[in-house]
Design a protein around this motif. Structure first.
Motif, short mmCIF file in Angstrom:
data_model
loop_
_atom_site.label_atom_id
_atom_site.label_comp_id
_atom_site.label_asym_id
_atom_site.label_seq_id
_atom_site.Cartn_x
_atom_site.Cartn_y
_atom_site.Cartn_z
N LEU A 1 -62.53 19.70 -20.01
CA LEU A 1 -62.72 19.66 -18.56
C LEU A 1 -62.78 21.08 -18.01
N LEU A 2 -61.91 21.93 -18.49
CA LEU A 2 -61.90 23.33 -18.06
C LEU A 2 -63.19 24.03 -18.45
N ASP A 3 -63.70 23.75 -19.64
CA ASP A 3 -64.96 24.35 -20.09
C ASP A 3 -66.12 23.91 -19.20
N GLN A 4 -66.13 22.64 -18.79
CA GLN A 4 -67.19 22.15 -17.90
C GLN A 4 -67.15 22.86 -16.55
N MET A 5 -65.96 23.02 -16.01
CA MET A 5 -65.83 23.69 -14.71
C MET A 5 -66.27 25.15 -14.79
N GLN A 6 -65.85 25.83 -15.84
CA GLN A 6 -66.24 27.23 -15.99
C GLN A 6 -67.75 27.35 -16.20
N GLY A 7 -68.34 26.38 -16.91
CA GLY A 7 -69.79 26.39 -17.10
C GLY A 7 -70.53 26.26 -15.79
N ILE A 8 -70.08 25.34 -14.92
CA ILE A 8 -70.71 25.15 -13.61
C ILE A 8 -70.61 26.43 -12.78
N ILE A 9 -69.42 27.00 -12.74
CA ILE A 9 -69.18 28.17 -11.89
C ILE A 9 -69.96 29.39 -12.40
N LYS A 10 -70.02 29.55 -13.70
CA LYS A 10 -70.70 30.73 -14.25
C LYS A 10 -72.21 30.60 -14.23
N LEU A 11 -72.72 29.40 -14.58
CA LEU A 11 -74.17 29.22 -14.67
C LEU A 11 -74.83 28.98 -13.33
N ARG A 12 -74.23 28.14 -12.49
CA ARG A 12 -74.84 27.80 -11.20
C ARG A 12 -74.57 28.85 -10.13
N TYR A 13 -73.41 29.50 -10.21
CA TYR A 13 -73.02 30.41 -9.13
C TYR A 13 -72.85 31.86 -9.60
N THR A 14 -73.20 32.13 -10.85
CA THR A 14 -73.18 33.48 -11.43
C THR A 14 -71.87 34.22 -11.19
N ILE A 15 -70.76 33.51 -11.27
CA ILE A 15 -69.44 34.12 -11.15
C ILE A 15 -68.88 34.24 -12.57
N GLU A 16 -68.72 35.46 -13.06
CA GLU A 16 -68.31 35.67 -14.44
C GLU A 16 -66.80 35.63 -14.63
N HIS A 17 -66.06 36.10 -13.64
CA HIS A 17 -64.60 36.17 -13.79
C HIS A 17 -63.98 34.94 -13.12
N VAL A 18 -63.59 33.95 -13.92
CA VAL A 18 -63.11 32.67 -13.41
C VAL A 18 -61.71 32.38 -13.94
N THR A 19 -60.79 32.06 -13.03
CA THR A 19 -59.43 31.67 -13.41
C THR A 19 -59.11 30.35 -12.73
N ILE A 20 -58.87 29.31 -13.51
CA ILE A 20 -58.58 27.98 -12.96
C ILE A 20 -57.25 27.48 -13.52
N GLN A 21 -56.41 27.02 -12.61
CA GLN A 21 -55.13 26.42 -13.02
C GLN A 21 -55.22 24.91 -12.87
N LEU A 22 -55.05 24.19 -14.00
CA LEU A 22 -55.08 22.73 -13.97
C LEU A 22 -53.69 22.19 -13.67
N GLU A 23 -53.65 21.15 -12.83
CA GLU A 23 -52.39 20.53 -12.44
C GLU A 23 -52.50 19.02 -12.58
N ARG A 24 -51.44 18.40 -13.01
CA ARG A 24 -51.40 16.95 -13.15
C ARG A 24 -50.66 16.29 -12.00
N SER A 25 -49.98 17.10 -11.19
CA SER A 25 -49.21 16.56 -10.08
C SER A 25 -49.19 17.56 -8.94
N ALA A 26 -49.25 17.05 -7.69
CA ALA A 26 -49.21 17.92 -6.52
C ALA A 26 -47.86 18.61 -6.38
N ILE A 27 -46.84 18.08 -7.07
CA ILE A 27 -45.50 18.67 -7.00
C ILE A 27 -45.53 20.11 -7.53
N GLN A 28 -46.44 20.39 -8.45
CA GLN A 28 -46.54 21.73 -9.02
C GLN A 28 -46.93 22.77 -7.98
N CYS A 29 -47.49 22.32 -6.85
CA CYS A 29 -47.94 23.25 -5.82
C CYS A 29 -46.96 23.36 -4.65
#
Length: 286
Positions: free
Chosen positions: A239-267
């Motif tokens: 899932l993370l690879d898919q998101m990074q692919g979309i951001i890098k290929l469609r929006y030409t953003i090379e430096h991408v940092t994504i934090q995955l969360e399973r619960s809103a409590i983490q935020c």
């Protein structure tokens, strides 16, 4: 530049002297752009984790500021010329030197234009030369009018016109610089569309705490948190690879940092910026 200074003193032309002063800043602007590129090539350090890329943006800002200071001086000198009843200007030196300056500025603008679209820093130097090119056109027109009509008032009038054109042409550069320094979203990136593309992926509930900004020209960064559906049985890494692919290929953003969360409590302990993402853009009247 030297020829314009001599020609301006000999002929009495403010337009020539103003153009010579601006040509001096052209040389400084190009030198500053090269120096900034050299500094930017230095690697990141523990104190400067992004390296020295912003040096290019600061150089562009200084170039823009120098342009506006030059315009202020041109307008001030033109104001004093308007107050004089008559000021002698010899048209032939103005025309000859103006044509020479025009040819040189055309060559310089052509060289810089090839790279100006890829760097705000080079764009700053290009704007200097472009403004000087307009100044040379004004000088040539001034020389022709003075030779044909002896109307010397054309000299300060065209100086004012040149100054206003410089302000107009440099405004976009200043806005680009401020956008980067204020860490605004790059113009070519639609954050709403980007978030929508991510949320369409199977397993994604919502993307939030999204930040997109520019380090230097062509170097964009994105950080975000993505809440994953607790029932999602797929691989988080895929899932993370898919998101990074979309951001890098469609929006030409090379430096991408994504934090995955399973619960809103983490935020809960973090302060997020989500209000602007909760309101999708709507047509007027809806």
């Amino acid at each position: 530049m030297v020829a314009e200074v001599i020609g301006g003193v000999v002929s009495g032309s403010l337009a020539l002297i103003a153009d010579a002063g601006h040509m001096l800043t052209d040389a400084a602007a190009i030198g500053m752009a090269l120096f900034a590129m050299w500094i930017a090539e230095r690697g990141a350090t523990i104190e400067r984790t992004y390296g020295y890329y912003r040096t290019e943006i600061l150089a562009a800002f200084i170039n823009a500021l120098a342009l506006w200071l030059i315009v202020g001086w041109i307008l001030w000198e033109a104001f004093h010329r308007f107050r004089l009843d008559e000021h002698h200007v010899d048209g032939w030196p103005v025309l000859i030197v103006g044509v020479g300056g025009l040819l040189i500025n055309i060559a310089a603008a052509w060289i810089l234009h090839r790279s100006s679209g890829h760097s705000i820093n080079v764009e700053g130097a290009f704007q200097h030369v472009l403004a000087d090119l307009m100044g040379s056109v004004g000088v040539v027109i001034s020389g022709v009018v003075i030779i044909l009509t002896r109307w010397t008032l054309i000299d300060p009038i065209l100086s004012v016109v040149i100054g206003l054109l410089i302000l107009y042409s440099s405004w976009n550069l200043v806005m680009q610089v401020f956008r980067v320094l204020l860490e605004g979203v790059p113009e070519h990136i639609d954050v709403y569309k980007l978030c929508s593309d991510i949320e369409e992926l199977p397993g994604v509930t919502v993307i939030h705490d999204v930040h997109v900004w520019t380090i230097t020209s062509g170097n964009e960064v994105l950080t975000a948190h993505v809440l994953v559906d607790p029932a999602f049985a797929g691989s988080d890494q895929n899932l993370l690879d898919q998101m990074q692919g979309i951001i890098k290929l469609r929006y030409t953003i090379e430096h991408v940092t994504i934090q995955l969360e399973r619960s809103a409590i983490q935020c809960d302990v973090e302060s997020h910026h989500v209000g602007h993402l909760e309101h999708a853009q709507r047509p007027i009247g809806v």
